[in-house]
Design an enzyme around this catalytic site. Sequence first.
Site, mmCIF file in Angstrom:
data_model
loop_
_atom_site.group_PDB
_atom_site.id
_atom_site.type_symbol
_atom_site.label_atom_id
_atom_site.label_comp_id
_atom_site.label_asym_id
_atom_site.label_seq_id
_atom_site.Cartn_x
_atom_site.Cartn_y
_atom_site.Cartn_z
ATOM 1 N N HIS A 1 -14.558 -0.439 5.483
ATOM 2 C CA HIS A 1 -14.299 0.888 6.023
ATOM 3 C C HIS A 1 -15.516 1.794 5.977
ATOM 4 O O HIS A 1 -15.492 2.887 6.563
ATOM 5 C CB HIS A 1 -13.169 1.559 5.231
ATOM 6 N N SER B 1 0.796 -1.228 0.000
ATOM 7 C CA SER B 1 0.000 0.000 0.000
ATOM 8 C C SER B 1 0.829 1.277 0.000
ATOM 9 O O SER B 1 0.257 2.376 -0.061
ATOM 10 C CB SER B 1 -0.932 0.007 1.213
#
Length: 651
Positions: A378, A333
Site C-alpha cells: 500500500h 479485518s
Amino acid sequence: MVRGVRIKDHWQEQRLFERRAIVAGVVIGLMTLALLVRLFILQVVRYDYYLELSQGNRVRIEPVPAARGMIFDRNGNLLATNQPAYQLELVREEVPDLEDTLARLVEIGLLEEDDLDEVRRTIRSRREFESVPIRLRLSEDDIARFAVRRFEFPGVDIRTRLARFYPNGELAVHALGYVGAISEQDLQRIDRAAYAGTTLIGKLGVESAYERELHGTNGFREVLVNAHGRPVEKQGALTPELRTKAPVAGQDLLLTLDLRVQRVAEEALGDRRGAVVAIDPRNGDVVALVSRPGFDPNLFGRGLTRAEFNALQNDPNRPLFNRALRGTYPSGSTIKPALALAGLVHGVVNPDAHRFCPGVYRLPGSSLAFREGRSGRHGPVDMRDAIARSCDVYFYDLAHQLEVDRISSFLAPLGFGSETGIDIGGERPGLLPSREWKRRAFKRREDQIWFPGETVNFGIGQGYFLVTPIQLAHYTAILANRGVAYRPRLVRALRDPVTGEVRQLAPQKSTEIKNVTPEQWQVVTEGMIGALRGRGTAAATAGRNMTYTIAGKTGTAQVFTVKRTESLDNQKTVPEHLRDHSWFIAFAPVEEPRIAVAVLVENGGFGSTGAAPIARKVMDTWLLEAAPDGDTPPPSFDGSASPLVTRVERE
C-alpha cells in the site's frame, strides 16, 4: 355288674339354647344397628361427599388447551398463528394391548415403523389416563382410513386441536424458532397440570424463549360419560349441571423484526451459507436475523418422521444450525477499527503519522515474514488509510506494539468473548484469547506459551480469535453509538388477549465505553467511511451511488493456513469449503445512525464482493423505504386490528 345310664337333661339344653339365642340376637341386633348407622352416615351425613364422588364416576374433566399467542413483526405483519388441525391421540389405560394397537396403526399407514420407539417413549412418559398425541396433523385420507376402522382401536381417537402455522414458511425461522411435540425432557421442566391437553411446546427462538407468555392458561369442561367412558348427553332422566372454564389465550408478541428487511436479506444471501444481523443502534432492536440455509417450521408443527428429521440433521449445509448466534468464525479485518481505537486510547500510535507498507511485515529481531493481503503493498498510509484500504502491515505492527493482553482487555467491553444477551437462547460467546486463556486451554507446558507471532495474527482477526455474526453486529452498533451499547432484542411489546392492553418492553443499556474521546471515535469513523469511497475496499460494491453516508469495513477470514511459499490468490483452485469467509460490517447514516449490519458469507471469498452488496441492500431497504421508527405499536397491534387478524386470533 350293671353300668350307670346317663339320662338326657332337657332343661339344661333348653337353657343353653336360650342363652345362645340371646347372644346371637344381641350380636345380630348390634350388627343391624351398626349397619343402620353406617347407612345413615352414607346416605344422610356424607350425602354431599359421596354425591360428588358418584358424579366423578360419570363426569369426566377434559382440559381445554389455550390458544397460543400470535407473533407479529414490528409493522403488524403476521409471522405465527394457529390453525385447527386433527391429530391422533391415545389413552394408555383404555388400550387393551398397546403393542398390538401400534402395530395395526402401522399397517393402516397412520404411523411409521421407524417412529415406533419414539412413540412408545412419549406414551410411557405420560400418565396412564392422559391423552397422548401419537400423530399430528392428519390429512383427510388419514381421517377417512381411521374412521372406517375406529371400532378396532379402543383408547385411540381423533381430536381437534389448534396447530401452529407460519404463513411465511422458512422466512425468519431461526429468529422465530418452532413448536414441536412435548418430549420427555420437556416434561421434566414444565408443570404438567398447566400443560394438560397441550401437545406442542416452543423449541427454539422466540417460541422457546417466550414460552410462558405465549402458552396461556388452559381451561376445562366437564363431560358426561357412560360406563365405557364415551361422552353422552344424559344418563336416564338426570341431566347434571356441567361446569366449564374458558381458557385464556397466550399473549401476542410484537417483534423488532421488519419483514421487508428480513426478506430482502434472505433473498440477497440466496442459496449461500451465511448469516445477516441488522440492529437499530438506538435501542438494540434486531431488524433482521438471518441464518441460511433454513427450514420450514411448519414441518415440525405437523410432526416429522424420523427419516425426515435425519435428512435435516445430516444435511451437510446444516439448515438446523443458527449461524447468526452459534456460528463462530475468525473476524478477519472487521476487527481493525477496534484495534485502531485501542492504539489511540493507549497512545501507541499517532493517527496522522504515515507508515510505509512494503507488502510484508517482520517482527523485530525475527526473520519470520507476515504477508500483506491480496491487495499487495500500500505504500505510505496513516490510520484512516489503513482502515479504508485494510492494510494488514499497519495492523500487524500496531498489534505487536499493543500486545495481546491490552488488546483482549480493550475488546471485552465491545462485546467479544461473551454473549451479547439477546433475548433468545442458543447464543455462543465466541473466543477472546489472552495469555491467561492459553495457559488454561492447553495441557502441555510448551503449548501454553503465547508467542509474538500469535499477537500479530490477532491484529488482523486471525488465529484463536473467534466471533459470531450477532457479536459483530453488536460491536458495529457500539461503533455507531460511539461507545453506548444496548442489549440486542427480538421482542419489544406484548399484548394481553383479554384486555387488549399493549405492554412495551424498555430497551436495556448494557454498557457504555467512556475511555475513548470524541476525536478518537471520529478518526476511526472517518477510516470506515473511507472504505466506501475512493480506493476503499468496498467502494466499488457497497459504496456505489450512495444517497446517505455509510461507514463500513470489509473482512476476509482464512479457513485454513496458507504456506508462506504459496500464493494467496487461490480461491478458484481450492475446494469450495476451504475458501475464505466473506465479512462486511457497516452502520448508516453516519450523522445519525439508524442501522448497524454484519454480514457473513461462508466461503464467499472477498468481503467486498461477497458480503458488502448484501449489506447495502439491507440498509437501502431499511433507510429508503420509509421504515417506521418503532416507538409505537402498529395499528394492527394496538387494539384496532383488521378483521382478518381478529378472526385468526379468536380461533
